[in-house]
Motif scaffolding. Structure first.
Motif, PDB file in Angstrom:
ATOM      1  N   ALA A  85      41.107 110.785  39.180  1.00 20.37           N
ATOM      2  CA  ALA A  85      40.914 111.267  40.551  1.00 20.37           C
ATOM      3  C   ALA A  85      41.779 112.508  40.796  1.00 20.37           C
ATOM      4  CB  ALA A  85      41.263 110.165  41.530  1.00 20.37           C
ATOM      5  N   SER A  86      42.933 112.564  40.120  1.00 19.59           N
ATOM      6  CA  SER A  86      43.843 113.701  40.336  1.00 19.59           C
ATOM      7  C   SER A  86      43.232 115.020  39.853  1.00 19.59           C
ATOM      8  CB  SER A  86      45.179 113.451  39.630  1.00 19.59           C
ATOM      9  OG  SER A  86      44.948 113.269  38.251  1.00 19.59           O
ATOM     10  N   PHE A  87      42.322 114.960  38.863  1.00 22.90           N
ATOM     11  CA  PHE A  87      41.688 116.188  38.363  1.00 22.90           C
ATOM     12  C   PHE A  87      40.774 116.766  39.444  1.00 22.90           C
ATOM     13  CE2 PHE A  87      37.852 117.908  36.139  1.00 22.90           C
ATOM     14  CZ  PHE A  87      38.433 119.074  35.652  1.00 22.90           C
ATOM     15  N   LEU A  88      39.965 115.901  40.060  1.00 24.98           N
ATOM     16  CA  LEU A  88      39.067 116.390  41.114  1.00 24.98           C
ATOM     17  C   LEU A  88      39.875 116.815  42.343  1.00 24.98           C
ATOM     18  CD1 LEU A  88      36.165 113.773  40.818  1.00 24.98           C
ATOM     19  CD2 LEU A  88      36.267 116.083  39.860  1.00 24.98           C
ATOM     20  N   ALA A  89      40.951 116.084  42.617  1.00 24.53           N
ATOM     21  CA  ALA A  89      41.796 116.448  43.766  1.00 24.53           C
ATOM     22  C   ALA A  89      42.447 117.816  43.526  1.00 24.53           C
ATOM     23  CB  ALA A  89      42.867 115.381  43.995  1.00 24.53           C
ATOM     24  N   GLU A  90      42.862 118.037  42.296  1.00 30.04           N
ATOM     25  CA  GLU A  90      43.484 119.331  41.957  1.00 30.04           C
ATOM     26  C   GLU A  90      42.453 120.457  42.083  1.00 30.04           C
ATOM     27  OE1 GLU A  90      46.738 119.666  41.170  1.00 30.04           O
ATOM     28  OE2 GLU A  90      46.588 121.841  40.910  1.00 30.04           O
ATOM     29  N   ALA A  91      41.231 120.202  41.606  1.00 32.85           N
ATOM     30  CA  ALA A  91      40.170 121.216  41.726  1.00 32.85           C
ATOM     31  C   ALA A  91      39.942 121.534  43.209  1.00 32.85           C
ATOM     32  CB  ALA A  91      38.884 120.710  41.082  1.00 32.85           C
ATOM     33  N   ARG A  92      39.930 120.490  44.044  1.00 29.75           N
ATOM     34  CA  ARG A  92      39.736 120.696  45.486  1.00 29.75           C
ATOM     35  C   ARG A  92      40.887 121.545  46.072  1.00 29.75           C
ATOM     36  NH1 ARG A  92      35.971 121.482  48.828  1.00 29.75           N
ATOM     37  NH2 ARG A  92      37.181 123.355  48.611  1.00 29.75           N
TER      38      ARG A  92
ATOM     39  N   ASP B 193      41.573 118.110  32.824  1.00 26.92           N
ATOM     40  CA  ASP B 193      42.880 118.672  32.484  1.00 26.92           C
ATOM     41  C   ASP B 193      43.359 119.540  33.664  1.00 26.92           C
ATOM     42  OD1 ASP B 193      45.017 120.146  31.550  1.00 26.92           O
ATOM     43  OD2 ASP B 193      44.121 120.575  29.605  1.00 26.92           O
ATOM     44  N   SER B 194      44.070 118.891  34.591  1.00 22.07           N
ATOM     45  CA  SER B 194      44.499 119.576  35.814  1.00 22.07           C
ATOM     46  C   SER B 194      45.426 120.734  35.522  1.00 22.07           C
ATOM     47  CB  SER B 194      45.238 118.601  36.735  1.00 22.07           C
ATOM     48  OG  SER B 194      44.454 117.496  37.023  1.00 22.07           O
TER      49      SER B 194
ATOM     50  N   VAL C  94      31.703 121.411  38.713  1.00 26.86           N
ATOM     51  CA  VAL C  94      32.189 120.230  37.994  1.00 26.86           C
ATOM     52  C   VAL C  94      31.247 119.043  38.187  1.00 26.86           C
ATOM     53  CG1 VAL C  94      33.771 119.643  39.881  1.00 26.86           C
ATOM     54  CG2 VAL C  94      34.174 118.672  37.650  1.00 26.86           C
ATOM     55  N   GLU C  95      31.015 118.356  37.094  1.00 25.46           N
ATOM     56  CA  GLU C  95      30.247 117.121  37.137  1.00 25.46           C
ATOM     57  C   GLU C  95      31.281 116.025  37.370  1.00 25.46           C
ATOM     58  OE1 GLU C  95      26.955 115.297  34.073  1.00 25.46           O
ATOM     59  OE2 GLU C  95      28.543 116.519  33.304  1.00 25.46           O
ATOM     60  N   PRO C  96      31.306 115.397  38.542  1.00 27.01           N
ATOM     61  CA  PRO C  96      32.402 114.462  38.814  1.00 27.01           C
ATOM     62  C   PRO C  96      32.321 113.178  37.985  1.00 27.01           C
ATOM     63  CG  PRO C  96      30.904 114.534  40.672  1.00 27.01           C
ATOM     64  CD  PRO C  96      30.407 115.560  39.685  1.00 27.01           C
TER      65      PRO C  96
ATOM     66  N   ARG D 220      33.249 107.879  46.386  1.00 20.47           N
ATOM     67  CA  ARG D 220      34.104 106.951  45.653  1.00 20.47           C
ATOM     68  C   ARG D 220      35.509 107.512  45.474  1.00 20.47           C
ATOM     69  NH1 ARG D 220      32.329 103.477  40.537  1.00 20.47           N
ATOM     70  NH2 ARG D 220      34.317 103.353  39.492  1.00 20.47           N
ATOM     71  N   MET D 221      35.593 108.806  45.205  1.00 19.87           N
ATOM     72  CA  MET D 221      36.902 109.438  44.962  1.00 19.87           C
ATOM     73  C   MET D 221      37.521 109.998  46.248  1.00 19.87           C
ATOM     74  SD  MET D 221      37.534 109.659  41.512  1.00 19.87           S
ATOM     75  CE  MET D 221      36.751 109.759  39.926  1.00 19.87           C
ATOM     76  N   GLY D 222      36.735 110.035  47.319  1.00 21.36           N
ATOM     77  CA  GLY D 222      37.256 110.553  48.583  1.00 21.36           C
ATOM     78  C   GLY D 222      37.542 112.047  48.544  1.00 21.36           C
ATOM     79  N   ILE D 223      36.703 112.797  47.846  1.00 24.06           N
ATOM     80  CA  ILE D 223      36.909 114.254  47.757  1.00 24.06           C
ATOM     81  C   ILE D 223      35.618 114.951  48.188  1.00 24.06           C
ATOM     82  CG2 ILE D 223      37.347 116.187  46.175  1.00 24.06           C
ATOM     83  CD1 ILE D 223      38.991 114.118  44.522  1.00 24.06           C
ATOM     84  N   ARG D 224      35.741 115.913  49.104  1.00 22.65           N
ATOM     85  CA  ARG D 224      34.556 116.603  49.594  1.00 22.65           C
ATOM     86  C   ARG D 224      34.413 117.965  48.929  1.00 22.65           C
ATOM     87  NH1 ARG D 224      34.396 115.435  56.119  1.00 22.65           N
ATOM     88  NH2 ARG D 224      34.433 113.162  55.906  1.00 22.65           N
TER      89      ARG D 224
END
Ligand SMILES: Cc1ncc(COP(=O)(O)O)c(C=O)c1O
Length: 458
Positions: free
Chosen positions: A255-262, A221-222, A241-243, A290-294
């Protein structure tokens, strides 16, 4: 919250549940030696167990030995393994390459009060798969890895924001047994507040004193994450976060949730920790690849130990170098068995065999398993989730995106379906999670799919 239960879904689950005593009786009858072993275990272990994750009614199956994808239990049954010690055995049981490497090492000693090149080699292999990670520290479990990630994050944040010590985690995520993260893993929804402002609920007795050290938000939930951090970023040391959320149902977030967290962690200087203890097996570079987020830090475990106890925290040099001996304000980190030669060798041999082609093989079989299960479950109040080499069947009529969806599950149905599959010789978790290792074949999966159809049709 009870299951989103139209009368027909309730009736559907009740049909299998009405056969519960018959399924359990068959299991008891075929496993007298496991039953006796469990009675013996109950004399020494509380409730018969020394590890919560393997709890299964009426009693667990005691294993005699295992090879490849097959485990043999005390009663002589050959069981096809679809959980591989909680996803940790990526090559299956007793892989010849691992066995040979260990047979060469064991006579030379198993642990020294000194480093060896084995741990350096494992570190190089693992870091080579995590593009953003420059340093790594090994530990003996995923729980320790998370604990160290939290310690590093708090120490790092203390440099700029002394008050920022709270950890932000997500409802329904399990991160091991460290007190500070043992909150809202599987809370009763009635105790857990509203969906967008969940109340942290202790997962265990004995956590008094750690409340307030953690904040819990809904997974995936971004908007809620953004709102919360806009207001409270000064208090937060790390977003953990557990991706791919295992306990929610092996669910990949958007993917947008992890991108937002980043993006939010970048904006506010918060340490972003990905807990890839399980999800590192989802691809050659984990879910982060896979998601391209570091992330800033990654906690690891399971497959990187090649079947032996392991944990690791990997990530940015400026954070992990806080444990360098020359630092005054250093993060201390010890461990008698950290990166011992046995774990390091088994881990390196395993990781080297997990080539991009090997991932393609197990992930293709994962697709095959999910497709087959979804076909068998079509039109039924069952969800099939998972990614890569991981799959799960969830007994709910609701698509699963977060913990509140997962909490509608009929756990008794899942446990009985799992026990019925065990009666047929297939090992999944009591919540019907499964995984594929390099020794798993299409034939194993076809047999599982056929047994699943039989159980559903009975
Ligand atoms: C995401 C995640 N983090 C941490 C842990 C804890 O790892 P361990 O059981 O090695 O302590 C687990 C274990 O399943 C896990 O799934």
């Amino acid at each position: 919250m009870s299951a989103v239960a139209t009368p027909s879904t309730t009736e559907y689950y009740d049909a299998l549940k009405s056969r519960g005593s018959e399924i359990e009786a068959r299991y008891r009858k075929s496993t007298p030696r496991s039953q006796a072993a469990f009675a013996r275990a109950a004399q020494v272990f509380p409730g018969g167990y020394t590890r919560d994750a393997i709890i299964r009614g009426p009693h667990p199956t005691f294993v005699q030995d295992a090879s490849g994808a097959i485990m043999r239990d005390l009663d002589g049954h050959a069981l096809t393994d679809f959980w591989f010690n909680a996803t940790s055995l990526a090559l299956g049981h007793a892989h010849p390459a691992v066995v040979a490497a260990l047979q060469a090492q064991i006579p030379k000693g198993t642990a020294y009060f000194a480093p060896t090149l084995n741990e350096v080699a494992l570190a190089e292999v693992v870091l080579g798969r995590l593009p953003g990670a420059e340093r790594i520290r090994f530990a003996n479990s995923g729980s320790e890895a998370v604990m160290m990630a939290v310690r590093f994050a708090r120490a790092f944040r203390a440099i700029t924001r002394r008050a920022a010590s709270t950890i932000l985690k997500f409802e329904g995520s399990y991160h091991g047994s460290y007190d500070d993260v043992s909150w809202s893993v599987s809370p009763k929804v009635a105790d857990a507040g509203t969906l967008d402002a969940p109340r942290p609920v202790a997962e265990s007795a004995g956590l008094a004193g750690t409340e307030g050290r953690v904040v819990v938000l809904p997974f995936n939930d971004s908007a809620t994450l953004r709102r919360y951090l806009d207001a409270h970023h000064d208090e937060i040391a790390a977003v953990l976060v557990e991706p791919m959320a295992n306990r929610i149902g092996l669910v990949l977030p958007d993917a947008s949730f992890l991108a937002e967290a980043r993006a939010l962690c970048d904006r506010f200087g918060i340490v972003l920790v990905f807990d890839e203890v399980i999800s590192f097996r989802v691809g050659y570079n984990g879910v982060q690849g896979r998601m391209g987020i570091r992330p800033d830090l990654t906690s690891l475990g399971k497959i990187i130990g090649g079947g032996f106890a392991v944990g690791a925290v990997a990530g940015r040099a400026d954070i992990l170098d806080m444990s360098s001996p020359e630092r005054n304000d250093r993060v201390t980190h010890a461990g008698t068995f950290n990166a011992n030669p046995i774990t390091s060798i088994a881990g390196r041999v395993t990781m080297e065999m997990l080539t991009p082609e090997a991932f393609e093989q197990i992930n293709d079989l994962g697709d095959y398993a999910r497709r087959g299960l979804a076909e068998a479950a079509r039109g039924l109040p069952l969800q099939v989730t998972g990614a890569g080499s991981l799959f799960k069947v969830t007994a709910t009529s609701r698509a699963v995106r977060n913990y509140r969806d997962a909490a509608t599950t009929d756990k008794r149905w899942e446990a009985l379906c799992s026990l019925a599959l065990l009666n047929e010789g297939f090992v999944l978790t009591p919540t019907l999670s499964g995984c594929i290792s390099l020794v798993t074949t299409r034939t194993h999966l076809d047999a599982l799919l056929s047994a699943f159809k039989t159980v559903l049709a009975a």
